[in-house]
Every structure is written in C-alpha cells, then in structure tokens.
Design an enzyme around this catalytic site. Structure first.
Site, PDB file in Angstrom:
ATOM      1  N   ASP A  31      18.452  -5.005  -8.472  1.00 53.62           N
ATOM      2  CA  ASP A  31      18.402  -3.548  -8.607  1.00 53.62           C
ATOM      3  C   ASP A  31      17.959  -2.861  -7.317  1.00 53.62           C
ATOM      4  O   ASP A  31      17.256  -3.452  -6.496  1.00 53.62           O
ATOM      5  CB  ASP A  31      17.387  -3.152  -9.689  1.00 53.62           C
ATOM      6  CG  ASP A  31      17.848  -3.510 -11.094  1.00 53.62           C
ATOM      7  OD1 ASP A  31      18.857  -4.208 -11.238  1.00 53.62           O
ATOM      8  OD2 ASP A  31      17.162  -3.085 -12.048  1.00 53.62           O
ATOM      9  N   ASP A  32      18.335  -1.602  -7.210  1.00 54.34           N
ATOM     10  CA  ASP A  32      17.766  -0.615  -6.271  1.00 54.34           C
ATOM     11  C   ASP A  32      18.424  -0.558  -4.898  1.00 54.34           C
ATOM     12  O   ASP A  32      18.078   0.280  -4.079  1.00 54.34           O
ATOM     13  CB  ASP A  32      16.246  -0.783  -6.074  1.00 54.34           C
ATOM     14  CG  ASP A  32      15.458  -0.512  -7.349  1.00 54.34           C
ATOM     15  OD1 ASP A  32      16.077  -0.127  -8.351  1.00 54.34           O
ATOM     16  OD2 ASP A  32      14.232  -0.702  -7.325  1.00 54.34           O
ATOM     17  N   HIS A  82      23.022   2.076 -11.435  1.00 58.41           N
ATOM     18  CA  HIS A  82      21.558   2.186 -11.564  1.00 58.41           C
ATOM     19  C   HIS A  82      21.119   3.628 -11.299  1.00 58.41           C
ATOM     20  O   HIS A  82      20.038   3.859 -10.785  1.00 58.41           O
ATOM     21  CB  HIS A  82      20.878   1.202 -10.609  1.00 58.41           C
ATOM     22  CG  HIS A  82      19.436   0.918 -10.908  1.00 58.41           C
ATOM     23  ND1 HIS A  82      18.973   0.609 -12.177  1.00 58.41           N
ATOM     24  CD2 HIS A  82      18.337   0.877 -10.110  1.00 58.41           C
ATOM     25  CE1 HIS A  82      17.657   0.394 -12.123  1.00 58.41           C
ATOM     26  NE2 HIS A  82      17.242   0.568 -10.881  1.00 58.41           N
ATOM     27  N   HIS A  86      17.483   7.367  -9.311  1.00 61.96           N
ATOM     28  CA  HIS A  86      16.457   6.485  -9.877  1.00 61.96           C
ATOM     29  C   HIS A  86      15.361   7.257 -10.630  1.00 61.96           C
ATOM     30  O   HIS A  86      14.165   7.014 -10.462  1.00 61.96           O
ATOM     31  CB  HIS A  86      15.827   5.621  -8.767  1.00 61.96           C
ATOM     32  CG  HIS A  86      15.270   4.317  -9.272  1.00 61.96           C
ATOM     33  ND1 HIS A  86      13.956   4.166  -9.666  1.00 61.96           N
ATOM     34  CD2 HIS A  86      15.843   3.111  -9.459  1.00 61.96           C
ATOM     35  CE1 HIS A  86      13.750   2.907 -10.047  1.00 61.96           C
ATOM     36  NE2 HIS A  86      14.886   2.255  -9.939  1.00 61.96           N
ATOM     37  N   TYR A 123      13.382   1.327 -14.521  1.00 56.99           N
ATOM     38  CA  TYR A 123      12.175   0.981 -15.293  1.00 56.99           C
ATOM     39  C   TYR A 123      12.509   0.525 -16.716  1.00 56.99           C
ATOM     40  O   TYR A 123      11.607   0.380 -17.541  1.00 56.99           O
ATOM     41  CB  TYR A 123      11.194   2.167 -15.359  1.00 56.99           C
ATOM     42  CG  TYR A 123      11.106   2.950 -14.073  1.00 56.99           C
ATOM     43  CD1 TYR A 123      10.483   2.404 -12.954  1.00 56.99           C
ATOM     44  CD2 TYR A 123      11.686   4.215 -13.961  1.00 56.99           C
ATOM     45  CE1 TYR A 123      10.439   3.110 -11.751  1.00 56.99           C
ATOM     46  CE2 TYR A 123      11.642   4.924 -12.760  1.00 56.99           C
ATOM     47  CZ  TYR A 123      11.016   4.374 -11.669  1.00 56.99           C
ATOM     48  OH  TYR A 123      10.974   5.060 -10.486  1.00 56.99           O
ATOM     49  N   HIS A 177      14.900  -7.452  -7.394  1.00 57.05           N
ATOM     50  CA  HIS A 177      15.157  -6.253  -6.585  1.00 57.05           C
ATOM     51  C   HIS A 177      15.505  -6.672  -5.159  1.00 57.05           C
ATOM     52  O   HIS A 177      14.713  -7.380  -4.520  1.00 57.05           O
ATOM     53  CB  HIS A 177      13.927  -5.344  -6.591  1.00 57.05           C
ATOM     54  CG  HIS A 177      13.569  -4.852  -7.962  1.00 57.05           C
ATOM     55  ND1 HIS A 177      12.835  -5.604  -8.858  1.00 57.05           N
ATOM     56  CD2 HIS A 177      13.878  -3.693  -8.593  1.00 57.05           C
ATOM     57  CE1 HIS A 177      12.703  -4.917  -9.989  1.00 57.05           C
ATOM     58  NE2 HIS A 177      13.325  -3.763  -9.867  1.00 57.05           N
TER      59      HIS A 177
HETATM   60 ZN    ZN Z   1      15.323   0.290 -10.197  1.00 61.40          ZN
END
Ligand code: ZN
Length: 231
Positions: A31-32, A82, A86, A123, A177
């Site tokens: 993620d991210d 995603h 965020h 989250y 991540h």
């Molecule tokens: Zn995230």
C-alpha cells in the site's frame, strides 16, 4: 481523451479479508506507493524471485510517478485503488467517498490503460454501507487483509519478515507498505520463508479466482513518448 470505461465484470464479492481457496497461494499486497526509490527497489526484488504482487496505489502518487506504474504493469503486477488522498473513508459523505475512488480509477486508466479491479481502504476504515455502495455502483470489491506485520510501526526487517511468514496460510492477503525501507529489506526473507512453507504468490485477482488483471491487447514498448500501444 476517451472516457474512462466502467468495469464490466460483475462479481458477488463485496468485501474480503482473505480468500477461502484450496490453492496453496497467498497475495502479497503493498500500500501507499508508488514511492520514488523504495518501490523500484521492491520491483527489483520481486523480479529476482519472479513473484507477482498487488500494489494499492494512492492516486496522487501515481500522478507524480507514472513511470513507476508503467514498470509495475510491464512486470506483471496488479494495481489496485487506495484512494486519491488517503483519507479515512468512513468519515466521508457519499460524494467525497466516490470521488476519492473515481479519481484514482481515472488516473490509473489514463496512465496504464487498465482499471483497478479492487479497492483497499486506508487504515482498513470503511463502513459496511460504503463497501456495498462501492460494489453496487462501481462493481469494485473492498479488500482488507488477513496478515498484518504492522510494518508501519518499524519493528525491524526481521520482525516484519517473521510476522509475514508465520501468518501466511493458503488464501492469505498479506499487507505491507512499499514506502518504508525496512519493509523492502524484509521482503527477500519473507518470500523465502513463505515459499519454504509450500505457498506460492499470486495477485489479488488471481487469488479471487479471476483472470489475470492487466491491460488487454496492450503491450509495453520502450519508446520514450508512448508507453503502451495496441498490440
Ligand atoms: Zn494506506
């Protein structure tokens, strides 16, 4: 510019944490990103092990680093949604919620010519009502996770790898991540440990039993001005 198409497939999946499957495989998810240095390092590692992963990208980061998205897709990885900024989706109204999703669908489509087939909420924060809305109105399932090494707390690479290996079961969705250096350094040991338990690696779509995600009828070309052409 052609309009962004709607996802045509129809699935019963509204929200999943892991997948009940007889297949001895897990989905590694990151993620991210994309991150300008960590994501390419991770892609190098995944290529070395011939492991395909799923990247839940933030739309704003895709806009900054489109070339990394090109590389992800060219190397056989899946791209998931995603959100754009965020946010904590569960706090948003319907319009803001869908806008977060739609903007990221659009930039991934414009960048690599394929639409994310699944969404991971930042989250893990999403209401049941929102997951159903996303499924009913956008045909996009919500993907949570079943193995969380808590890598964002930076416990150290060996702890992250150990947690990923110990948690892995057939059908596991493993969260990590690709914006943290120690996470990237944990991945070789995690891959080797999971493989030594007899588990393989598939993308999220494959774990769900869908056909492989990616641009259809498109091939990557190395010409600097056009990343994809009809093949
Ligand atoms: Zn995230």
């Amino acid at each position: 510019m052609p309009p962004v198409p709607a996802l045509s497939r129809s699935h019963d999946v509204v929200s999943v944490n892991d997948v009940r499957t007889s297949r001895a495989a897990v989905a590694l998810t990151f993620d991210d990103g994309p991150h300008p240095t960590h994501t390419p390092m991770l892609l190098d590692i995944l290529a070395r092990y011939n492991v395909k992963a799923t990247f839940y990208v933030i739309g704003q980061n895709v806009r900054r680093y489109p070339e990394i998205l090109h590389r992800m897709v060219a190397e056989g990885h899946e791209v998931g949604n995603h959100t754009w900024t965020h946010p904590t989706l569960s706090r948003l109204g319907n319009g803001s919620f869908l806008r977060e999703i739609d903007r990221t669908q659009e930039i991934v489509w414009r960048t690599v010519g394929a639409l994310p087939a699944t969404m991971r909420p930042p989250y893990g924060a999403i209401t049941s009502r929102q997951s159903h809305m996303l499924h009913d109105q956008r045909n996009i399932p919500t993907i949570i996770w079943s193995v969380d090494p808590q890598d964002w707390r930076r416990p150290g690479s060996s702890v992250v790898a150990d947690r990923m290996v110990r948690g892995a079961q057939p059908g596991s969705v493993i969260l990590a991540h690709d914006i943290h250096g120690p996470t990237i350094r944990a991945i070789p040991a995690a891959i080797e440990g999971i493989a030594s338990r007899g588990l393989g690696f598939v993308t999220m779509s494959q774990l769900l039993g869908w056909r492989q995600w990616g641009p259809r009828g498109l091939r990557v070309v190395s010409a600097p001005t056009s990343s994809f052409q009809r093949g």
